[in-house]
Structures are given as structure tokens and as C-alpha cells.
Design a protein around this motif. Structure first.
Motif, PDB file in Angstrom:
ATOM      1  N   PRO A 291       0.823  -1.222   0.000  1.00  0.00           N
ATOM      2  CA  PRO A 291       0.000   0.000   0.000  1.00  0.00           C
ATOM      3  C   PRO A 291       0.853   1.266   0.000  1.00  0.00           C
ATOM      4  O   PRO A 291       0.487   2.270  -0.611  1.00  0.00           O
ATOM      5  CB  PRO A 291      -0.796  -0.098   1.311  1.00  0.00           C
ATOM      6  CG  PRO A 291      -0.786  -1.542   1.675  1.00  0.00           C
ATOM      7  CD  PRO A 291       0.521  -2.074   1.173  1.00  0.00           C
TER       8      PRO A 291
ATOM      9  N   ALA B  37       2.083   1.830  -3.443  1.00  0.00           N
ATOM     10  CA  ALA B  37       0.984   2.352  -4.265  1.00  0.00           C
ATOM     11  C   ALA B  37       0.870   3.866  -4.102  1.00  0.00           C
ATOM     12  O   ALA B  37       0.662   4.590  -5.080  1.00  0.00           O
ATOM     13  CB  ALA B  37      -0.325   1.667  -3.878  1.00  0.00           C
TER      14      ALA B  37
ATOM     15  N   ALA C 265      -0.188   4.523  -7.844  1.00  0.00           N
ATOM     16  CA  ALA C 265      -0.644   3.376  -8.642  1.00  0.00           C
ATOM     17  C   ALA C 265      -2.044   2.946  -8.221  1.00  0.00           C
ATOM     18  O   ALA C 265      -2.507   3.287  -7.135  1.00  0.00           O
ATOM     19  CB  ALA C 265       0.332   2.215  -8.445  1.00  0.00           C
ATOM     20  N   GLY C 266      -2.703   2.187  -9.079  1.00  0.00           N
ATOM     21  CA  GLY C 266      -3.953   1.529  -8.714  1.00  0.00           C
ATOM     22  C   GLY C 266      -3.610   0.154  -8.178  1.00  0.00           C
ATOM     23  O   GLY C 266      -2.861  -0.595  -8.804  1.00  0.00           O
ATOM     24  N   PHE C 267      -4.145  -0.183  -7.017  1.00  0.00           N
ATOM     25  CA  PHE C 267      -3.708  -1.400  -6.311  1.00  0.00           C
ATOM     26  C   PHE C 267      -4.910  -2.320  -6.084  1.00  0.00           C
ATOM     27  O   PHE C 267      -5.899  -1.923  -5.470  1.00  0.00           O
ATOM     28  CB  PHE C 267      -3.080  -0.967  -4.983  1.00  0.00           C
ATOM     29  CG  PHE C 267      -2.626  -2.084  -4.074  1.00  0.00           C
ATOM     30  CD1 PHE C 267      -2.456  -3.386  -4.522  1.00  0.00           C
ATOM     31  CD2 PHE C 267      -2.340  -1.810  -2.741  1.00  0.00           C
ATOM     32  CE1 PHE C 267      -2.018  -4.396  -3.672  1.00  0.00           C
ATOM     33  CE2 PHE C 267      -1.910  -2.811  -1.873  1.00  0.00           C
ATOM     34  CZ  PHE C 267      -1.752  -4.102  -2.342  1.00  0.00           C
ATOM     35  N   VAL C 268      -4.793  -3.542  -6.579  1.00  0.00           N
ATOM     36  CA  VAL C 268      -5.816  -4.551  -6.292  1.00  0.00           C
ATOM     37  C   VAL C 268      -5.164  -5.656  -5.473  1.00  0.00           C
ATOM     38  O   VAL C 268      -4.217  -6.306  -5.935  1.00  0.00           O
ATOM     39  CB  VAL C 268      -6.425  -5.139  -7.585  1.00  0.00           C
ATOM     40  CG1 VAL C 268      -7.481  -6.191  -7.239  1.00  0.00           C
ATOM     41  CG2 VAL C 268      -7.045  -4.033  -8.431  1.00  0.00           C
ATOM     42  N   SER C 269      -5.655  -5.876  -4.251  1.00  0.00           N
ATOM     43  CA  SER C 269      -5.071  -6.924  -3.415  1.00  0.00           C
ATOM     44  C   SER C 269      -5.958  -8.156  -3.409  1.00  0.00           C
ATOM     45  O   SER C 269      -7.173  -8.052  -3.509  1.00  0.00           O
ATOM     46  CB  SER C 269      -4.842  -6.411  -2.002  1.00  0.00           C
ATOM     47  OG  SER C 269      -6.000  -5.797  -1.506  1.00  0.00           O
TER      48      SER C 269
ATOM     49  N   ILE D 110      -8.574  -1.164 -13.035  1.00  0.00           N
ATOM     50  CA  ILE D 110      -7.588  -0.202 -12.531  1.00  0.00           C
ATOM     51  C   ILE D 110      -7.522   0.973 -13.505  1.00  0.00           C
ATOM     52  O   ILE D 110      -7.319   0.782 -14.699  1.00  0.00           O
ATOM     53  CB  ILE D 110      -6.193  -0.838 -12.368  1.00  0.00           C
ATOM     54  CG1 ILE D 110      -6.274  -2.062 -11.451  1.00  0.00           C
ATOM     55  CG2 ILE D 110      -5.197   0.187 -11.822  1.00  0.00           C
ATOM     56  CD1 ILE D 110      -4.937  -2.729 -11.166  1.00  0.00           C
TER      57      ILE D 110
ATOM     58  N   LYS E 172      -5.388   3.565 -13.331  1.00  0.00           N
ATOM     59  CA  LYS E 172      -4.100   4.265 -13.306  1.00  0.00           C
ATOM     60  C   LYS E 172      -3.127   3.610 -14.276  1.00  0.00           C
ATOM     61  O   LYS E 172      -3.241   2.419 -14.567  1.00  0.00           O
ATOM     62  CB  LYS E 172      -3.506   4.207 -11.893  1.00  0.00           C
ATOM     63  CG  LYS E 172      -4.292   4.969 -10.861  1.00  0.00           C
ATOM     64  CD  LYS E 172      -3.894   6.428 -10.856  1.00  0.00           C
ATOM     65  CE  LYS E 172      -4.664   7.186  -9.788  1.00  0.00           C
ATOM     66  NZ  LYS E 172      -4.330   8.616  -9.793  1.00  0.00           N
TER      67      LYS E 172
END
Lengths: 324, 247
Positions: free
Chosen positions: A105, A108, A113-117, A146, A148
Motif C-alpha cells: 500500500p 501504491a 498506482a492503482g492497487f488490487v489486493s 484499474i 491508473k
């Protein structure tokens, strides 16, 4: 352009999870038609570093500066961000596990950035960039877009598997400086050296149907028969009763696991527990109550008292193991 | 000690999950909403600490629409001093973290607590993002927490053990099971007092969402469970070996 994968180590060793991450990063790179760079932080042997190239790493960046010996989220995030910038990474891949959850995180934020966990599969499209993740603690999946330019994905353990893809071993040293931090590590307490419930391929898990802490010996025996890749787990009530440590608690507020084989012994299957086990490949349930919800989640079931069934099952497993 | 506890407003842990609007939106119909279990424990621990340190304040915060206010009132009933609702319904963790960091920059909290993860999207991102936006240290997944006057002592779970970390203030800590033994149940007096405690509604800052959920799906239903008589465990072992090919 590149895909950068952060490969954490455990006492200077990689484990299956590391190779799974590189396999995943390598497949994402294929979609983007770019290279995979793996970043390692620590004093690892050349042999260990080279093992990453067996799963598709085109280059291994090795940060061996002893200043980074102790994990620190703020400092690790700075180093990983610098590596991503140097390698012009467009996608960063992390494990969705305890330590990288503290770092990703922050990265990110640094990279905007766009962050997918908690991703469970490869991106289904790269323009727009769409990937599927687990949601509602395993009760559902969510398809996430996302928006970004820079993307960060963290992968759920055992969601993707290993794809051997040998590349020539190319390594490069990488250096960074420590960001100012006032956090101090005072003490590390290692648990008995047993395998974590997240890493185990076989989990022998018990609920209140085991009746008391001592009876978990039956599950320990089963786990021992399976060998080093198996371990014991438990439900929330069992951890709350202190029959077993919290580190073994599987479920919504404990660990979400994805073993090949999950034995639910004396577990009724409360929805919060089921949430933690739905990614298991095969589930075996042993319970006295034929109407217990665990049988709806299970592949194989035995209606019976765990304390009577387990000794017989252990004998049978022993015989099976001695023959195979 | 000035503590901010960021709580999520999530469906009850026993909720059966379904979706509406072409699987785009979670179906709230008939669902009970709660304080996320990780944040509930973090809040409980903060209250225990504040009760022992005169002059401490605990602010409970949620980013959400008016429907989250009963969840904030519950936090007040448990023992938070006041509450803030940032009036926005973001789709993304970064957006939530930026909303909270914006407020925290002005408020100078000593400690910002969140849960390890919210139990709806299980992102586990917001706490660490706030820490990074504020440029402060953090510990995620705390299973024990002492807040002393000059420093925090936090135990966190690591792969294969525990770590004890010392933090200076300000700091961000994300809590999980263990940080408090049981979530605090509000007493009648607390519920009465909560009605008059301040609940401030704060306007959000304008931000884009870095990510957005397009649609949801439910896991594939399992086939029927194959039942094996209790006196035929050998048959189970055979099936695991020959049919499931798993042992």
C-alpha cells in the motif's frame, strides 16, 4: 517497461510462494509483451537467486545492503519504489501475505498506482486493465478495473500455481538508502518451526467437536502421517478457548487458506469458517450432525464422532503411506 | 493521548452475500451492518488504554454516506469520545486513505488505528496508505498493543512467529484478533450517552478512484458431498488417492 515482482525470503530462502509469484508475474509480462524483473532484499546465495529464473524471471535485482536486514515497511517501500522506477515497471506483483501487505500500500501511494489486493487469476484484459479478486472474505469474487497507468497486484497464495519457465540467470545488484524511521524491532519470537497454515498443502483442522485441547493429538498424528507439508489448523471458537494458538485459526477473522486438502474434523461449518476455506481444492468433513453446513462445502463426508473416526482414519492413512 | 480509530461499516459476518444492479452492487436489502470485527477489537483496545490515561480522547471515523451513522453511534456507545463521518462513498482504498490523511494532517493524532482489513473487500490497504501519506511509521496486523506516554509497543504476527516493535508517535497501527480479548459491548449508559456525543460530518476532498469494481460473482457451487460410512475409512483414503488424486 517491465513487470517487477517483489520476492520476499524467509531466512534467506525462497519458498513455493516466491516461485508462484514469479510464475504469475511472468504470465502477466507475457500479456503485456514485456520482461519480468524480480527484486530480492537480503543476503541470498547465487543459487537461491538463480532459482527465480527457473520460473521466468528475466533479471534478478538483489539488494544486499545490510542496512535492510530488518524488515521495516517504510524503508522497504522506498527501496521497492526505487527499483520499480529504475526498471520502468508498469505492473508490480506482490504476495497478499503478512509482510508485503505492510509494504505494497505504501508503494501504491509513492507511485500513485492503482492497487488490487487478493488477486486470484491473471488480468482478463489489459486495456482496460481488469483483474478478479476475492471479496467478502471468500464469499464472493469482484472484477476490478484499474484506472491508473501504474498497476499493483497482490496475489493470493496457491491461487495461481507454479509454471516452470527456465530463463538464463541474469542478476544485478541494486542499492538504496534507508528512509528515516523511528520504528525499532525489539524482539522476534519464532514459533516451533512448524509450517504455517498458509503454506501447508494439507490441513487437518479441528473444531469444538474435538471436545478438549488434548484430543487435537489425533489431528497432530494425522498431520505427522502426511509429513512435512501438512499441519494442524482450527476454528475461531477453538482458538478463543485457547485449545490452539490464534496463528492456526482459519476463517473470516483468522487466516484464509487454500490447501490441496482440508480436513474439517468436528467442525459444523459456520459461515465465517467456510469463508476461510472455500479455496481448498478438496474438503473432507467429519461431523456427528448430518445436517451440519460443513457437508454442503465438503467433497467427502463421514457422519460420525471425530474421536471415534480419527483413530481409525490415522491407522488407515498409516497403512496407505507404508504402501505408497 | 489523542487516538483516531478508522472503522469500516460492513455487512455482518454471518451475512449471506448477494448482488443487485447487474451484479455491480452489494445487496443491502435486509442486511445488518456492523463495525468491522478487526476495527471493533482495535477500538476496544483503544478504549481500554484511554480509560487508564486521563485526558485521552478517541475519535471514531468512517468514510461513507449517512447510512453509516448508526455504526459510528455504536462506536460512541462503546466509548469513543466523538465521531467524524467524511461524507463520501469512495470505490477505492487510496481514495479513502487520502480522505482520512487530509483530516489527520490537521488534527495531529498520536495514534491512528485501523483494522487489518475490512471484511467486505479485504483490501488491507487503508492503514498503511495513511501512514505513507503522513510519512509515519506503522505496524500492520497488531495482536497486542501498549500505548505508553512516549512510545507504543506493538506485537505483530509474522510468518512463523511474532515480532515486538517499538514505535514513536505519531504512528499508524492496524489491529487484528488478539489486540483486545473480546469486543466491548456497549452498556445502556454508553448507549444513552452516545446520543449526545458529537458526530461531525466533514466534506470530502475531490478525488478520482484509482480502481473500481465492475461486477461481482459468487463462487461456483460445489457438487454433492460424497458420503462414506463411518466404519469405512479405508474407502475415504482410497477415494482421496484414486478419485481426488490428492494423496
Amino acid at each position: 517497461m517491465s513487470v517487477l515482482v517483489y520476492t520476499e525470503n524467509w531466512d534467506n530462502q525462497f519458498k513455493k510462494l516466491s516461485f508462484e509469484l514469479v510464475s504469475y508475474a511472468s504470465s502477466v509480462a507475457k500479456q503485456l509483451n514485456t520482461n519480468v524483473v524480480a527484486l530480492s532484499i537480503g543476503a541470498l546465495s547465487q543459487e537461491q537467486l538463480a532459482s527465480l529464473s527457473q520460473y521466468g524471471a528475466d533479471k534478478v535485482l538483489s539488494l544486499e545492503n545490510p542496512d535492510f536486514k530488518t524488515f521495516n515497511a517504510l524503508q522497504y517501500a522506498k527501496a521497492i519504489t526505487e527499483a520499480a522506477q529504475q526498471e520502468k515497471a508498469e505492473v508490480l506483483v506482490f504476495a497478499n501475505n503478512i509482510s508485503t501487505r505492510a509494504v505494497a500500500p505504501r508503494v501504491a501511494v509513492k507511485l500513485d498506482a492503482g492497487f488490487v489486493s487478493g488477486c486470484v487469476s491473471l488480468p482478463e484484459s489489459i486495456s482496460p486493465f481488469v483483474v478478479t479478486k476475492k471479496a467478502f472474505s471468500g464469499k464472493a469474487m469482484a472484477k476490478v478495473q484499474i484506472n491508473k497507468g501504474l498497476k499493483i497486484l497482490s496475489l493470493n497464495q496457491n491461487a495461481f500455481g507454479l509454471i516452470p519457465n527456465a530463463k538464463p540467470f541474469v542478476s544485478e545488484t541494486f542499492n538504496s538508502t534507508l528512509a528515516t524511521s523511528n520504528a525499532k524491532l525489539l524482539e522476534t519470537r519464532k514459533s516451533s518451526g512448524k509450517m504455517s497454515v498458509l503454506d501447508a498443502e494439507i490441513l487437518v483442522s479441528g473444531g469444538r467437536g474435538l471436545k478438549k485441547a488434548e484430543n487435537f493429538a489425533l489431528l497432530e498424528q494425522a498431520s505427522d502421517i502426511f509429513g512435512a507439508t501438512a499441519t494442524v489448523a482450527c476454528t475461531k471458537p477453538v482458538a478463543d478457548l485457547e485449545w490452539r494458538p490464534h496463528s492456526e485459526h482459519v476463517g473470516q477473522t483468522g487466516k484464509v487458506v487454500a490447501p490441496n486438502l482440508y480436513f474439517a474434523v468436528g467442525i459444523s461449518g459456520a459461515i465465517q469458517h467456510l469463508a476461510g476455506i472455500t479455496s481448498s481444492k478438496v474438503i473432507v468433513a467429519i461431523n456427528t450432525d448430518k445436517d451440519a453446513p460443513i457437508f454442503e462445502a465438503a467433497d467427502y463426508g463421514i457422519i460420525g464422532d471425530a474421536l471415534e473416526v480419527m483413530p481409525k482414519l490415522n491407522e488407515s492413512l498409516k497403512t496407505f503411506k507404508s504402501k505408497s | 493521548m489523542k487516538i483516531l480509530v478508522c472503522i469500516s461499516h460492513v455487512p455482518d459476518t454471518t451475512a449471506k452475500i448477494s448482488f443487485v444492479d447487474g451484479n455491480k452492487t452489494y445487496n443491502k436489502e435486509g442486511q445488518q451492518f456492523i463495525i468491522g470485527p478487526n476495527e471493533e477489537l482495535a477500538l476496544t483496545r483503544a478504549i481500554e488504554i484511554a480509560e487508564a490515561q486521563a485526558g485521552s480522547t478517541i475519535t471514531a471515523l468512517t468514510v461513507g454516506g449517512a447510512e453509516v451513522e448508526p455504526t459510528l453511534r455504536k462506536a460512541l456507545a462503546m466509548g469513543a469520545s466523538d465521531a467524524i463521518r467524511i461524507d463520501s462513498t469512495p470505490k477505492d482504498a487510496m481514495n479513502v486513505a487520502r480522505q482520512i490523511a487530509e483530516l489527520a494532517k490537521i488534527q495531529n493524532y498520536d495514534v491512528i488505528l485501523t483494522g487489518r482489513e475490512a471484511i467486505d473487500y479485504n483490501g488491507g490497504q487503508v492503514g498503511e496508505m495513511i501512514a505513507e501519506l503522513l510519512g509515519v511509521d506503522s505496524v500492520s496486523g497488531a495482536t497486542e498493543m501498549q500505548l505508553e506516554s512516549a512510545k507504543a509497543l506493538v506485537t505483530r504476527e509474522i510468518d512463523g512467529g511474532l515480532e515486538v516493535v517499538e514505535l514513536q508517535y505519531p504512528a499508524v497501527i492496524t489491529g487484528q484478533k488478539g489486540i483486545a480479548k473480546e469486543p466491548k459491548i456497549p452498556a445502556m449508559r454508553g448507549i444513552m450517552m452516545a446520543r449526545t456525543k458529537p458526530l461531525l460530518v466533514q466534506a470530502p476532498i475531490a478525488l478520482d478512484d484509482a480502481t473500481e469494481v465492475l461486477e461481482h460473482s459468487l463462487p461456483k457451487a460445489k457438487g454433492a458431498c460424497k458420503m462414506i460410512p463411518a466404519d469405512q475409512v479405508d474407502e475415504l483414503v482410497r477415494l482421496l488417492h484414486e478419485e481426488a488424486k490428492i494423496i
